[in-house]
Write a protein that holds these residues in place. Sequence first.
Motif, PDB file in Angstrom:
ATOM      1  N   ALA A 115      55.174   6.733  14.572  1.00  0.00           N
ATOM      2  CA  ALA A 115      56.635   6.616  14.544  1.00  0.00           C
ATOM      3  C   ALA A 115      57.085   5.258  15.078  1.00  0.00           C
ATOM      4  O   ALA A 115      57.994   4.626  14.533  1.00  0.00           O
ATOM      5  CB  ALA A 115      57.270   7.742  15.352  1.00  0.00           C
ATOM      6  N   GLN A 291      57.238   4.482   6.977  1.00  0.00           N
ATOM      7  CA  GLN A 291      57.963   5.754   6.940  1.00  0.00           C
ATOM      8  C   GLN A 291      57.195   6.807   6.149  1.00  0.00           C
ATOM      9  O   GLN A 291      57.192   7.990   6.498  1.00  0.00           O
ATOM     10  CB  GLN A 291      59.348   5.540   6.331  1.00  0.00           C
ATOM     11  CG  GLN A 291      60.283   4.696   7.178  1.00  0.00           C
ATOM     12  CD  GLN A 291      60.621   5.356   8.498  1.00  0.00           C
ATOM     13  OE1 GLN A 291      60.618   6.577   8.598  1.00  0.00           O
ATOM     14  NE2 GLN A 291      60.888   4.540   9.510  1.00  0.00           N
ATOM     15  N   GLN A 292      56.546   6.388   5.047  1.00  0.00           N
ATOM     16  CA  GLN A 292      55.745   7.331   4.273  1.00  0.00           C
ATOM     17  C   GLN A 292      54.563   7.854   5.085  1.00  0.00           C
ATOM     18  O   GLN A 292      54.228   9.038   5.011  1.00  0.00           O
ATOM     19  CB  GLN A 292      55.258   6.668   2.993  1.00  0.00           C
ATOM     20  CG  GLN A 292      56.365   6.434   1.967  1.00  0.00           C
ATOM     21  CD  GLN A 292      55.883   5.670   0.757  1.00  0.00           C
ATOM     22  OE1 GLN A 292      54.847   4.991   0.810  1.00  0.00           O
ATOM     23  NE2 GLN A 292      56.631   5.759  -0.341  1.00  0.00           N
ATOM     24  N   LEU A 294      54.503   8.129   8.324  1.00  0.00           N
ATOM     25  CA  LEU A 294      55.085   9.062   9.291  1.00  0.00           C
ATOM     26  C   LEU A 294      55.420  10.395   8.637  1.00  0.00           C
ATOM     27  O   LEU A 294      55.139  11.477   9.201  1.00  0.00           O
ATOM     28  CB  LEU A 294      56.342   8.437   9.900  1.00  0.00           C
ATOM     29  CG  LEU A 294      57.124   9.307  10.881  1.00  0.00           C
ATOM     30  CD1 LEU A 294      56.258   9.673  12.082  1.00  0.00           C
ATOM     31  CD2 LEU A 294      58.392   8.580  11.351  1.00  0.00           C
ATOM     32  N   ALA A 295      56.028  10.334   7.430  1.00  0.00           N
ATOM     33  CA  ALA A 295      56.392  11.567   6.730  1.00  0.00           C
ATOM     34  C   ALA A 295      55.152  12.384   6.375  1.00  0.00           C
ATOM     35  O   ALA A 295      55.184  13.625   6.415  1.00  0.00           O
ATOM     36  CB  ALA A 295      57.178  11.239   5.465  1.00  0.00           C
ATOM     37  N   SER A 296      54.069  11.709   6.023  1.00  0.00           N
ATOM     38  CA  SER A 296      52.838  12.408   5.673  1.00  0.00           C
ATOM     39  C   SER A 296      52.297  13.183   6.871  1.00  0.00           C
ATOM     40  O   SER A 296      51.885  14.348   6.744  1.00  0.00           O
ATOM     41  CB  SER A 296      51.801  11.398   5.171  1.00  0.00           C
ATOM     42  OG  SER A 296      50.576  12.042   4.887  1.00  0.00           O
ATOM     43  N   GLN A 298      54.114  14.177   9.462  1.00  0.00           N
ATOM     44  CA  GLN A 298      55.054  15.260   9.736  1.00  0.00           C
ATOM     45  C   GLN A 298      54.861  16.423   8.757  1.00  0.00           C
ATOM     46  O   GLN A 298      54.946  17.586   9.132  1.00  0.00           O
ATOM     47  CB  GLN A 298      56.492  14.736   9.635  1.00  0.00           C
ATOM     48  CG  GLN A 298      56.876  13.802  10.784  1.00  0.00           C
ATOM     49  CD  GLN A 298      58.263  13.221  10.615  1.00  0.00           C
ATOM     50  OE1 GLN A 298      58.770  13.146   9.503  1.00  0.00           O
ATOM     51  NE2 GLN A 298      58.864  12.781  11.705  1.00  0.00           N
ATOM     52  N   GLN A 299      54.606  16.079   7.488  1.00  0.00           N
ATOM     53  CA  GLN A 299      54.353  17.124   6.504  1.00  0.00           C
ATOM     54  C   GLN A 299      53.100  17.924   6.856  1.00  0.00           C
ATOM     55  O   GLN A 299      53.068  19.155   6.714  1.00  0.00           O
ATOM     56  CB  GLN A 299      54.210  16.506   5.118  1.00  0.00           C
ATOM     57  CG  GLN A 299      54.010  17.526   4.004  1.00  0.00           C
ATOM     58  CD  GLN A 299      53.924  16.880   2.642  1.00  0.00           C
ATOM     59  OE1 GLN A 299      53.862  15.659   2.532  1.00  0.00           O
ATOM     60  NE2 GLN A 299      53.921  17.696   1.604  1.00  0.00           N
ATOM     61  N   ASN A 302      54.039  20.222   9.593  1.00  0.00           N
ATOM     62  CA  ASN A 302      54.826  21.346   9.082  1.00  0.00           C
ATOM     63  C   ASN A 302      53.947  22.344   8.346  1.00  0.00           C
ATOM     64  O   ASN A 302      54.134  23.569   8.474  1.00  0.00           O
ATOM     65  CB  ASN A 302      55.922  20.838   8.138  1.00  0.00           C
ATOM     66  CG  ASN A 302      56.999  20.061   8.872  1.00  0.00           C
ATOM     67  OD1 ASN A 302      57.171  20.229  10.081  1.00  0.00           O
ATOM     68  ND2 ASN A 302      57.720  19.218   8.159  1.00  0.00           N
TER      69      ASN A 302
END
Length: 509
Positions: A115, A291-292, A294-296, A298-299, A302
């Motif tokens: 992040a 950001q991608q 980070l999103a990966s 986070q995904q 989840n």
Amino acid sequence: MSGGTKTQTTTENSKRDPYGPAIPALQTIIDGGLAAYGSGVGSQVYGGPRVAGLGGTTQSGLDYLTGNANAGMEAAQAGNQYLAGNLANGGATAGTQAATSGLLSVPGVDIAGIAGAASRLSDPNSIAATTGARIANGTYNLDAAGYGGLNAGLTGPSQVQRSLQDVADGKYLGGANPYLDDIIGRAQNDAATKVAQQFSASGRYGSGRYAGATADAVAGIGTQARYQDYEAERARQAQAASAIDSGLLARTGASAGLLGAINDTRTANAGQAVTGANLASSAAQQGLAGQQALASVQQANNAQRIGQYGAALSGAQSDRAAALAGLGAVGQSRSDLLAPGQTLTNAGAVQDAARQDDINAMLQMFAEQQQSPWKQLGLLSELAIPVAGTGGTATQQTQQQIPQPGLLQQILGGGLATAGILGQTGAFSKTAGSAPGWLLSDARAKEGIEPAGRLPNGLGLYRYRYRGDSAVHVGVMAHEVAVRDPGAVALGPDGLLRVDYARATGGPR
């Protein structure tokens, strides 16, 4: 219902006795009725059993059901307690709860470092982003204003064009030279002086030839001078046009060179802008990549949490399904416990119903025994009493008034009088059909039938409409007339009953 009477009266003596052959039957009826009444037949009360009650088989089945209902209740209570405890814990057993707690406690991937890197890469104030934006916005563009100023100075007419434009336009052609006339004047004076001197030396001064020679000399000098001046001016005009064109060409070349320099400057600035845009885009792409990433992560976290909760939910549902299946087995167990008792109860119910049928048959037989004498006397009365009233001898004195047509006869119409006369003469048989006096009175041909009173002889009157007709009529019903007087009813060719109203509406026959 009846009308008035005439003033004319008739008197006759008549006496009506019972028909002789029917008197023994009437006496039998009276004697039988008194004997039955005296014996108490018809007034006796049935003293036997009226309700069969529960048989031994039925009672055994009920006792079995009662005893095993308690055992089934204990099983149901145990199942309810298990289900209540299971539902109180969210539908999960203790083992499932422990496994779920451990599963949910597994941590996800730490995204703090990713992040931070993604935040730095996405910073709009980074050096790459700001430098690229400045270059793209023209902060470092080359200045082409000097070339533009020089090019602006080349606009408008040049000094050479301003000096030679009149010559190039032919302003001085055709005698516009202000000095030419003075030169021609002096040359013409000199030529005239020479001609005069020549003619004076020869002694012909003032002669006609002198004047012509003077005029020719003067005219020739002017023409020659103007011709030479015109030719010279034409040459100067061509030179001036050539000089103007050369100057314009030189200025055009200089302007083209300046414009080329300006275009080169703009091209260089555009290249710098593209470089700056690429630099800024590269910075944005790096931020997007961060950001991608980070999103990966986070995904992935989840997905891990969803898997954990899904596993927990699956375990709870499995436990709840097992509990419900257990409860279903409890119900079946109770049914199995109660089934023999229910079978005995059903069999006993059939036996009890059969015993009750026997009692009902006994009650019915007793009632028939009580009714039998009276029923037999009633049948004899239906035969003897009407027969006894049909005959007799005239020994009694009576006075009779002739009645006028009443309300019923007015409603039915004047055709009844004729119908009565013809009926008395026997003009119509049992199949009289639709002949005059016989009126359609079959209930199957009528609708909207409502009671409207009774005739003096007790026969019922009704309001009705014939099927397919809206008119309302008042009259009798053929099936009721047939009970009182079958001879007043006839069958028509359409299969429907007709009534002789004159006969049917009279007194008792």
